[in-house]
Design a protein around this motif. Structure first.
Motif, short mmCIF file in Angstrom:
data_model
loop_
_atom_site.label_atom_id
_atom_site.label_comp_id
_atom_site.label_asym_id
_atom_site.label_seq_id
_atom_site.Cartn_x
_atom_site.Cartn_y
_atom_site.Cartn_z
N THR A 67 11.71 1.21 -8.64
CA THR A 67 12.75 0.69 -7.76
C THR A 67 12.25 0.24 -6.39
N MET A 68 11.09 0.74 -5.96
CA MET A 68 10.56 0.39 -4.64
C MET A 68 9.09 -0.01 -4.72
N PRO A 69 8.76 -0.97 -5.57
CA PRO A 69 7.35 -1.32 -5.75
C PRO A 69 6.76 -2.02 -4.52
N LYS A 70 5.52 -1.68 -4.23
CA LYS A 70 4.80 -2.36 -3.16
C LYS A 70 3.83 -3.37 -3.75
N PHE A 71 3.53 -3.19 -5.04
CA PHE A 71 2.57 -4.06 -5.72
C PHE A 71 3.18 -4.60 -7.01
N ALA A 72 2.70 -5.75 -7.44
CA ALA A 72 3.24 -6.43 -8.61
C ALA A 72 2.88 -5.69 -9.89
N GLU A 73 3.74 -5.84 -10.91
CA GLU A 73 3.52 -5.16 -12.19
C GLU A 73 2.42 -5.80 -13.02
N ASN A 74 1.89 -6.94 -12.56
CA ASN A 74 0.79 -7.59 -13.28
C ASN A 74 -0.57 -7.33 -12.61
N THR A 75 -0.63 -6.31 -11.73
CA THR A 75 -1.85 -6.03 -10.99
C THR A 75 -2.27 -4.58 -11.13
N VAL A 76 -3.54 -4.36 -11.43
CA VAL A 76 -4.13 -3.02 -11.44
C VAL A 76 -4.91 -2.84 -10.15
N LEU A 77 -4.62 -1.75 -9.43
CA LEU A 77 -5.33 -1.45 -8.19
C LEU A 77 -6.10 -0.15 -8.35
N ILE A 78 -7.31 -0.10 -7.81
CA ILE A 78 -8.13 1.10 -7.85
C ILE A 78 -8.17 1.70 -6.45
N TRP A 79 -7.70 2.93 -6.34
CA TRP A 79 -7.70 3.65 -5.07
C TRP A 79 -8.91 4.57 -5.00
N ASP A 80 -9.67 4.48 -3.90
CA ASP A 80 -10.80 5.37 -3.65
C ASP A 80 -10.36 6.38 -2.61
N ASP A 81 -10.15 7.62 -3.03
CA ASP A 81 -9.60 8.59 -2.09
C ASP A 81 -10.60 9.05 -1.04
N SER A 82 -11.88 8.84 -1.30
CA SER A 82 -12.87 9.17 -0.27
C SER A 82 -12.81 8.17 0.89
N ARG A 83 -12.41 6.94 0.58
CA ARG A 83 -12.27 5.91 1.61
C ARG A 83 -10.82 5.77 2.09
N LYS A 84 -9.91 6.42 1.37
CA LYS A 84 -8.48 6.33 1.68
C LYS A 84 -8.01 4.88 1.68
N SER A 85 -8.47 4.11 0.69
CA SER A 85 -8.09 2.70 0.62
C SER A 85 -8.30 2.18 -0.79
N PHE A 86 -7.72 1.00 -1.07
CA PHE A 86 -7.95 0.33 -2.35
C PHE A 86 -9.30 -0.39 -2.29
N VAL A 87 -10.06 -0.30 -3.40
CA VAL A 87 -11.39 -0.91 -3.44
C VAL A 87 -11.49 -2.00 -4.50
N LEU A 88 -10.47 -2.14 -5.34
CA LEU A 88 -10.52 -3.16 -6.40
C LEU A 88 -9.10 -3.55 -6.78
N GLU A 89 -8.93 -4.85 -7.06
CA GLU A 89 -7.64 -5.37 -7.49
C GLU A 89 -7.88 -6.36 -8.61
N LEU A 90 -7.22 -6.14 -9.75
CA LEU A 90 -7.32 -7.04 -10.89
C LEU A 90 -5.92 -7.56 -11.21
N THR A 91 -5.74 -8.88 -11.17
CA THR A 91 -4.43 -9.49 -11.39
C THR A 91 -4.43 -10.31 -12.67
N PHE A 92 -3.33 -10.23 -13.42
CA PHE A 92 -3.24 -10.89 -14.72
C PHE A 92 -2.00 -11.77 -14.79
N SER A 93 -1.88 -12.49 -15.88
CA SER A 93 -0.80 -13.47 -16.02
C SER A 93 0.53 -12.85 -16.41
N SER A 94 0.51 -11.61 -16.87
CA SER A 94 1.76 -10.95 -17.28
C SER A 94 1.67 -9.46 -16.99
N GLN A 95 2.72 -8.75 -17.32
CA GLN A 95 2.84 -7.33 -16.99
C GLN A 95 1.74 -6.49 -17.62
N VAL A 96 1.20 -5.55 -16.84
CA VAL A 96 0.24 -4.57 -17.34
C VAL A 96 1.02 -3.40 -17.91
#
Length: 356
Positions: A67-96
């Motif tokens: 109900t409150m998405p900050k990111f699109a449903e067609n994108t996979v994001l990798i969070w690195d908790d040691s850096r406290k940030s996202f380090v990779l983003e993969l976007t596709f043509s349809s829902q993951v």
């Protein structure tokens, strides 16, 4: 979505942790002891639909949704908790619809295609796999180091594709197993990539195939029950001796795989008025089972085996069930079929802890 706001649950590769994707963000829990290790709220990640943790590392994959998405449903994001940030983003043509990770691979599942990438340094698309419509996001990969066997639905109803990602190229021929007459509902591969378990949408039978022998015939056919059910989760124990299965019937079934003689048998006489009773004769039923809230989606997995030099009848193995209603269940069973509850908790009520 459950009334608790939980959208999905997922164990890490060794079942020692699980992630909770929810309307309130992302939570990571340690299993033994049960403690919360990470919480990323909606102000950081929004509501999350899917999450996947890589072993006990600082890397977590997530897909937005709810109900409150900050990111699109067609994108996979990798969070690195040691850096406290996202380090990779993969976007596709349809829902993951699913994502899987191991130390050298990330697999992204769309409704009719699967993308395989090397990971984590300079991710490169290694190959793509076309499947039939796969809304459940069915896909699994062996977790053992140096063994990258992937299983996913085939193009025909009830079929399973098997490929070795170490030797596979995009044009290679994959092994096909005719697992069920109906659509697949759940699949799982063991650590070593030698066995694969499948269930259909009917949910009464779980079949285990030997991948090394080509899977032309089921190695074992195990009966969950007589009534149709929605299978939520299947997992092998780390040593592949046992398998657990959860469904919407509110029961987690435990089956013996290596010593299948431990499973219960059911012998009915063929009586005319019983109709298709023949299919139940000599069926292998579960070694044991335990109950969780009915019609409440849950994942199940095994804890480590600590026999401590005890005999087969003395040692116990642990099984976990984590439910979308926020409850955590731990049971201990032994080869005699005795199964007792060891622990119960509401994981959503547990606050942050310090470190892994």
């Amino acid at each position: 979505m459950a009334s608790t706001g939980v959208n999905s649950l997922s164990f890490n590769n060794d079942f020692g942790c699980f992630s909770c994707a929810s309307e309130k963000g992302l939570r990571i829990y340690n299993v033994e002891p049960l403690t919360q290790k990470l919480f990323l709220g909606v102000e950081t990640v929004g509501s999350i639909m899917l999450s996947e943790m890589l072993h006990r590392t600082n890397l977590v994959a997530m897909v937005g949704g709810g109900t409150m998405p900050k990111f699109a449903e067609n994108t996979v994001l990798i969070w690195d908790d040691s850096r406290k940030s996202f380090v990779l983003e993969l976007t596709f043509s349809s829902q993951v619809v699913a994502a899987k990770m191991k130390r050298n691979r990330i697999i992204v599942v769309l409704v009719d295609k699967i993308y395989v990438y090397n990971f984590p340094n300079n991710p490169k698309n290694l190959c793509n796999i076309t499947t039939r419509k796969n809304l459940r996001g069915l896909c699994d990969i062996s977790s053992a180091i140096g063994i990258d066997v992937l299983v996913c639905p085939g193009m025909q109803c009830g079929t399973l594709q098997i490929m070795d990602l170490i030797t596979e190229s995009a044009s290679s021929t994959r092994s096909i197993i005719n697992a069920h007459k109906g659509e697949l509902a759940c699949i799982a591969i063991n650590n070593e990539g030698t066995l694969v378990a499948t269930a259909s949408e009917k949910g009464t039978l779980i079949r285990i195939f030997d991948i090394q022998r080509g899977g032309s015939k089921a190695l074992l056919e195990l009966r969950r029950g007589a009534d149709p059910a929605n299978i939520y989760c299947i997992n092998f124990s780390p040593d592949s001796h046992f398998m657990c299965v959860s469904s919407d019937k509110g029961t987690v079934h435990i089956f013996a795989v290596k010593e299948s003689k431990l499973n219960k048998r059911s012998k009915f006489q063929k009586m005319g008025f019983l109709g298709q009773v023949g299919q139940y004769v000599e069926s292998q039923w579960g070694l044991t089972n335990f109950t969780v809230p009915a019609e409440c989606a849950c994942i199940c997995a095994f804890g480590p085996c600590n026999s401590g030099g005890k005999s087969a009848q003395e040692w116990g193995r642990s099984v976990y069930a984590v439910c979308v209603d926020g409850t955590f269940h731990k049971y201990i069973f032994n080869p005699d079929g005795n199964c007792n509850r060891e622990a119960f908790d509401v994981f959503l009520d547990i606050g942050n802890d310090i470190d892994f």
